[in-house]
Design a protein around this motif. Structure first.
Motif, PDB file in Angstrom:
ATOM      1  N   MET A   1       0.833  -1.208   0.000  1.00  0.00           N
ATOM      2  CA  MET A   1       0.000   0.000   0.000  1.00  0.00           C
ATOM      3  C   MET A   1       0.870   1.262   0.000  1.00  0.00           C
ATOM      4  O   MET A   1       0.570   2.229  -0.700  1.00  0.00           O
ATOM      5  CB  MET A   1      -0.944   0.013   1.198  1.00  0.00           C
ATOM      6  N   ARG A   2       1.941   1.250   0.779  1.00  0.00           N
ATOM      7  CA  ARG A   2       2.847   2.402   0.794  1.00  0.00           C
ATOM      8  C   ARG A   2       3.473   2.608  -0.581  1.00  0.00           C
ATOM      9  O   ARG A   2       3.576   3.732  -1.083  1.00  0.00           O
ATOM     10  CB  ARG A   2       3.933   2.227   1.864  1.00  0.00           C
ATOM     11  N   LYS A   3       3.867   1.516  -1.213  1.00  0.00           N
ATOM     12  CA  LYS A   3       4.467   1.615  -2.544  1.00  0.00           C
ATOM     13  C   LYS A   3       3.437   2.061  -3.582  1.00  0.00           C
ATOM     14  O   LYS A   3       3.775   2.775  -4.520  1.00  0.00           O
ATOM     15  CB  LYS A   3       5.119   0.289  -2.936  1.00  0.00           C
ATOM     16  N   THR A   4       2.189   1.652  -3.412  1.00  0.00           N
ATOM     17  CA  THR A   4       1.121   2.111  -4.308  1.00  0.00           C
ATOM     18  C   THR A   4       0.994   3.627  -4.230  1.00  0.00           C
ATOM     19  O   THR A   4       0.859   4.309  -5.244  1.00  0.00           O
ATOM     20  CB  THR A   4      -0.222   1.442  -3.953  1.00  0.00           C
ATOM     21  N   LEU A   5       1.073   4.175  -3.011  1.00  0.00           N
ATOM     22  CA  LEU A   5       1.029   5.628  -2.837  1.00  0.00           C
ATOM     23  C   LEU A   5       2.224   6.295  -3.516  1.00  0.00           C
ATOM     24  O   LEU A   5       2.084   7.365  -4.122  1.00  0.00           O
ATOM     25  CB  LEU A   5       0.985   5.987  -1.351  1.00  0.00           C
ATOM     26  N   GLU A   6       3.403   5.669  -3.441  1.00  0.00           N
ATOM     27  CA  GLU A   6       4.592   6.209  -4.105  1.00  0.00           C
ATOM     28  C   GLU A   6       4.403   6.226  -5.623  1.00  0.00           C
ATOM     29  O   GLU A   6       4.767   7.192  -6.290  1.00  0.00           O
ATOM     30  CB  GLU A   6       5.827   5.373  -3.759  1.00  0.00           C
ATOM     31  N   VAL A   7       3.830   5.146  -6.160  1.00  0.00           N
ATOM     32  CA  VAL A   7       3.580   5.074  -7.602  1.00  0.00           C
ATOM     33  C   VAL A   7       2.623   6.187  -8.019  1.00  0.00           C
ATOM     34  O   VAL A   7       2.867   6.912  -8.997  1.00  0.00           O
ATOM     35  CB  VAL A   7       3.009   3.688  -8.002  1.00  0.00           C
ATOM     36  N   LYS A   8       1.543   6.362  -7.258  1.00  0.00           N
ATOM     37  CA  LYS A   8       0.570   7.403  -7.579  1.00  0.00           C
ATOM     38  C   LYS A   8       1.211   8.790  -7.527  1.00  0.00           C
ATOM     39  O   LYS A   8       0.950   9.638  -8.381  1.00  0.00           O
ATOM     40  CB  LYS A   8      -0.628   7.313  -6.627  1.00  0.00           C
ATOM     41  N   ALA A   9       2.081   9.000  -6.553  1.00  0.00           N
ATOM     42  CA  ALA A   9       2.767  10.291  -6.421  1.00  0.00           C
ATOM     43  C   ALA A   9       3.689  10.525  -7.621  1.00  0.00           C
ATOM     44  O   ALA A   9       3.752  11.637  -8.163  1.00  0.00           O
ATOM     45  CB  ALA A   9       3.554  10.344  -5.118  1.00  0.00           C
ATOM     46  N   GLN A  10       4.418   9.503  -8.039  1.00  0.00           N
ATOM     47  CA  GLN A  10       5.319   9.649  -9.193  1.00  0.00           C
ATOM     48  C   GLN A  10       4.533   9.974 -10.459  1.00  0.00           C
ATOM     49  O   GLN A  10       4.951  10.815 -11.246  1.00  0.00           O
ATOM     50  CB  GLN A  10       6.137   8.376  -9.403  1.00  0.00           C
ATOM     51  N   LEU A  11       3.398   9.324 -10.626  1.00  0.00           N
ATOM     52  CA  LEU A  11       2.574   9.585 -11.804  1.00  0.00           C
ATOM     53  C   LEU A  11       1.997  11.002 -11.765  1.00  0.00           C
ATOM     54  O   LEU A  11       1.979  11.693 -12.777  1.00  0.00           O
ATOM     55  CB  LEU A  11       1.453   8.545 -11.917  1.00  0.00           C
ATOM     56  N   GLU A  12       1.547  11.438 -10.598  1.00  0.00           N
ATOM     57  CA  GLU A  12       0.992  12.785 -10.449  1.00  0.00           C
ATOM     58  C   GLU A  12       2.019  13.864 -10.726  1.00  0.00           C
ATOM     59  O   GLU A  12       1.720  14.878 -11.341  1.00  0.00           O
ATOM     60  CB  GLU A  12       0.462  12.971  -9.022  1.00  0.00           C
ATOM     61  N   ARG A  13       3.228  13.653 -10.260  1.00  0.00           N
ATOM     62  CA  ARG A  13       4.294  14.658 -10.417  1.00  0.00           C
ATOM     63  C   ARG A  13       4.983  14.591 -11.779  1.00  0.00           C
ATOM     64  O   ARG A  13       5.850  15.402 -12.067  1.00  0.00           O
ATOM     65  CB  ARG A  13       5.340  14.483  -9.321  1.00  0.00           C
ATOM     66  N   GLY A  14       4.636  13.597 -12.567  1.00  0.00           N
ATOM     67  CA  GLY A  14       5.260  13.459 -13.874  1.00  0.00           C
ATOM     68  C   GLY A  14       6.645  12.864 -13.826  1.00  0.00           C
ATOM     69  O   GLY A  14       7.394  12.944 -14.796  1.00  0.00           O
TER      70      GLY A  14
ATOM     71  N   SER B   1       0.175  -5.786 -10.653  1.00  0.00           N
ATOM     72  CA  SER B   1      -1.075  -6.342 -10.104  1.00  0.00           C
ATOM     73  C   SER B   1      -1.348  -5.797  -8.697  1.00  0.00           C
ATOM     74  O   SER B   1      -2.489  -5.494  -8.354  1.00  0.00           O
ATOM     75  CB  SER B   1      -1.046  -7.876 -10.095  1.00  0.00           C
ATOM     76  N   ALA B   2      -0.298  -5.633  -7.887  1.00  0.00           N
ATOM     77  CA  ALA B   2      -0.478  -5.062  -6.550  1.00  0.00           C
ATOM     78  C   ALA B   2      -0.916  -3.600  -6.660  1.00  0.00           C
ATOM     79  O   ALA B   2      -1.794  -3.140  -5.919  1.00  0.00           O
ATOM     80  CB  ALA B   2       0.810  -5.167  -5.735  1.00  0.00           C
TER      81      ALA B   2
END
Length: 149
Positions: A20-33, A50-51
């Protein structure tokens, strides 16, 4: 009855599972470009796609779910019967949701009141509400202490 999937919890980040923490990191990277695709972002943080897809719609940073616009107002009022009630009624009629109220004990016929309001659903402009409040004969002063709006 609220379904379990509709219930939200505020949980400290270090108690979340690593995925879940890594999912938040992925979302942050995508948001920030910083990553141009999910594939690139999950590879960077060491998470399976998949996770990510399993948790992406279930875990959000606190700031992302904080949708309210909160403003804190300070009032200097005359100490007359019903003044606080009239103040609160004016705010309620404008669609403001009162979150906190702090009133001092009146001294020399004056009292200070601090209100924190959720102004997300105001039915008038915020400036209009403040001007309407300033026009009340029992309100001597209105100051904006803070605004998250």
């Amino acid at each position: 009855m609220v379904k379990a999937e509709e219930t939200f919890y505020l949980v400290r980040g270090d108690f979340l599972p690593e995925a879940m923490r890594k999912t938040l990191e992925v979302k942050a990277q995508l948001e920030r470009g910083k990553a141009s695709s999910v594939f690139e972002a999950v590879k960077e943080v060491g998470l399976s796609r998949s996770a990510f897809y399993k948790y992406r719609d279930a875990v959000f940073p606190f700031q992302a779910i904080q949708q309210t616009r909160i403003i804190t107002l300070f009032f200097h009022l005359e100490d007359r019967s019903g003044t606080l009630s009239k103040l609160l009624d004016t705010v309620a009629q404008a669609g403001g949701n009162i979150l906190t109220i702090h009133q001092t004990i009146p001294v020399n016929g004056k009292a200070n009141v601090t209100l924190s309001l959720d102004v997300e659903r105001l039915n008038i402009e915020l400036d209009g509400l403040i001007n309407k409040l300033k026009k009340q004969e029992f309100i001597e002063r209105v100051d904006i202490l803070s605004s998250g709006a």
